[in-house]
Design an enzyme around this catalytic site. Structure first.
Site, mmCIF file in Angstrom:
data_model
loop_
_atom_site.group_PDB
_atom_site.id
_atom_site.type_symbol
_atom_site.label_atom_id
_atom_site.label_comp_id
_atom_site.label_asym_id
_atom_site.label_seq_id
_atom_site.Cartn_x
_atom_site.Cartn_y
_atom_site.Cartn_z
ATOM 1 C CG ASP A 1 -55.096 35.164 23.895
ATOM 2 O OD1 ASP A 1 -55.700 34.184 24.378
ATOM 3 O OD2 ASP A 1 -54.883 35.300 22.672
ATOM 4 C CE LYS B 1 -56.934 27.200 20.124
ATOM 5 N NZ LYS B 1 -56.538 28.566 20.169
ATOM 6 C CD1 TRP C 1 -51.863 32.130 19.050
ATOM 7 C CD2 TRP C 1 -53.426 33.265 17.906
ATOM 8 N NE1 TRP C 1 -52.534 31.248 18.231
ATOM 9 C CE2 TRP C 1 -53.488 31.907 17.529
ATOM 10 C CE3 TRP C 1 -54.311 34.170 17.309
ATOM 11 C CZ2 TRP C 1 -54.404 31.421 16.588
ATOM 12 C CZ3 TRP C 1 -55.226 33.692 16.364
ATOM 13 C CH2 TRP C 1 -55.255 32.335 16.019
HETATM 14 C C1 LIG Z 1 -56.588 29.753 19.171
HETATM 15 C C2 LIG Z 1 -56.101 31.037 19.751
HETATM 16 C C3 LIG Z 1 -56.687 32.268 19.413
HETATM 17 C C4 LIG Z 1 -57.797 32.383 18.401
HETATM 18 O O1 LIG Z 1 -58.929 31.752 18.835
HETATM 19 P P1 LIG Z 1 -60.274 31.790 17.987
HETATM 20 O O2 LIG Z 1 -61.239 31.161 18.914
HETATM 21 O O3 LIG Z 1 -60.031 30.999 16.738
HETATM 22 O O4 LIG Z 1 -60.588 33.204 17.684
HETATM 23 C C5 LIG Z 1 -56.196 33.402 20.017
HETATM 24 N N1 LIG Z 1 -55.209 33.347 20.921
HETATM 25 C C6 LIG Z 1 -54.614 32.193 21.269
HETATM 26 C C7 LIG Z 1 -53.508 32.195 22.267
HETATM 27 C C8 LIG Z 1 -55.051 30.998 20.696
HETATM 28 O O5 LIG Z 1 -54.478 29.840 21.046
#
Ligand SMILES: *Cc1c(COP(=O)(O)O)cnc(C)c1O
Length: 362
Positions: free
Chosen positions: A173, A197, A102
């Site tokens: 993030d 998540k 990511w």
């Molecule tokens: C799942 C995830 C993403 C991407 O998320 P989307 O909602 O599919 O765009 C980005 N960063 C992390 C750390 C993630 O776990």
């Protein structure tokens, strides 16, 4: 009903009581005669729902007054563009830490708008650790410092919050560890997290941004990608993801009932501890490639010594009601995502299965 323990990395398990509550009010929310799905986002019913969700989030995380909470769409992936577009201002470059999949996607996107300095990377050892902070080559003139506090695919988690140079906002993030342990929001300029998540269903992205960062957007920033626009409109510039916001609100109330983030964090420690202990005490039958201090408490990745047993591990687990354990194709092996809503019984059930499987095949 066949209930399973779902170890999916996202969309992921939600608290059973939240789903039951949503079911009970699906057709008629609080006597309104309507489903939340059918409501005007500007009507008084939905206004109450979004207001409560923000209020509960602020209380749970102790979000200070000078931060705005935005309920956006486009996933965390859209933040990979929104962050540089909105925070670059007069600056030319951004600092980033590369700890895996990511991080790399965030870096790739930021390169469309800025010079990107990778101040630290653990790619040299297959993203198995977080580089020591005193080795980071941070630039005091960077627009911000970005990191991914939990790498969902690799199973790597920061055990600390970085300290950027004076005046450089910290951007995180936090998608896959949001609300999983206590943090001091004051340390951050901006936090973002996709909901699927740890907060609710997909379709919602939560952004927490310090107010003074709202006026740095590049002129090319599309209206829909501008934090200031969404902040001024209280996340109602256009139709927000109403149903996911409603479910997220129920999840926030559920977290409160679990003793808040403190209570949740203690249980998360315990759950992760059980799994890593099982891996470490398997005599090498299972192994984790992540160095101990950086092992994720949310996404537990591991391998079988004999990889030819992978398929039977996954299928036998499924027969035992333990699903979605196959690792991401980029990393291989297994991954058990044990977000807030995964009950400890689910983890214990997985532990028993892993021990039995090792006995049978070891
Ligand atoms: C799942 C995830 C993403 C991407 O998320 P989307 O909602 O599919 O765009 C980005 N960063 C992390 C750390 C993630 O776990």
């Amino acid at each position: 009903m066949a209930k399973v323990y779902n170890f999916s990395s996202g969309p992921a398990v939600l608290p059973h009581s939240v789903l039951a509550e949503a079911q009970s009010e699906l057709l008629d929310w609080h006597g309104s005669g309507m489903s939340v799905m059918e409501m005007s986002h500007r009507g008084k019913e939905f206004m109450e729902i979004i207001h409560d969700a923000e209020h509960d989030l602020r209380r749970l995380m102790a979000i200070p007054e000078n931060y705005r909470v935005l309920f956006l769409q486009g996933g965390a992936s859209q933040q990979f563009s929104m962050v540089p577009l909105n925070l670059l201002g007069e600056k030319k470059s951004v600092d980033v830490v590369n700890t895996g999949h990511w991080s790399k996607l965030a870096i790739k996107e930021a390169k469309h708008y800025a010079k990107v300095n990778v101040v630290a990377s653990s790619e040299d050892r297959n993203f198995s650790y977080v580089p020591a902070e005193d080795t980071w080559q941070c630039d005091p003139n960077a627009a911000y410092l970005h990191y991914t506090s939990n790498e969902t695919i690799g199973g790597l988690q920061f055990p600390f919050v970085p300290t950027p140079p004076e005046g450089v906002p910290l951007v995180c993030d936090m998608s896959s560890e949001f609300l999983s342990h206590e943090i001091d929001v004051n340390r951050f300029g901006l936090i973002y997290a996709g909901a699927q998540k740890n907060i609710g269903p997909s379709g919602l992205t939560v952004v927490i941004v310090r107010e003074d960062l709202l006026d740095r957007a590049l002129r090319i920033t599309p209206t829909m990608l501008n934090y200031r626009v969404h902040a001024d409109a209280d996340s109602m510039y256009n139709t927000p993801a109403t149903f996911p916001i409603y479910i997220a609100g129920l999840v926030l109330k559920w977290i409160e009932e679990q003793g808040g983030i403190k209570g949740i964090a203690a249980r998360n420690e315990e759950k992760a501890g059980l799994l890593y202990h099982t891996i470490d005490s398997s005599g090498g039958f299972y192994s984790s490639h992540i160095e101990t201090p950086f092992r994720s408490k949310m996404n537990v990745t591991f391998r079988l010594r004999d990889e030819s047993l992978n398929d039977s591990f996954v299928s036998e687990a499924k027969k035992n009601g333990l699903v979605q354990l196959k690792g991401h194709r980029v990393v291989g092996g297994m991954r058990a995502s044990i977000y807030n809503a995964m009950p400890i019984e689910g983890v214990k059930s997985l532990v028993h299965f892993m021990q039995d499987f090792a006995r049978q095949h070891g």
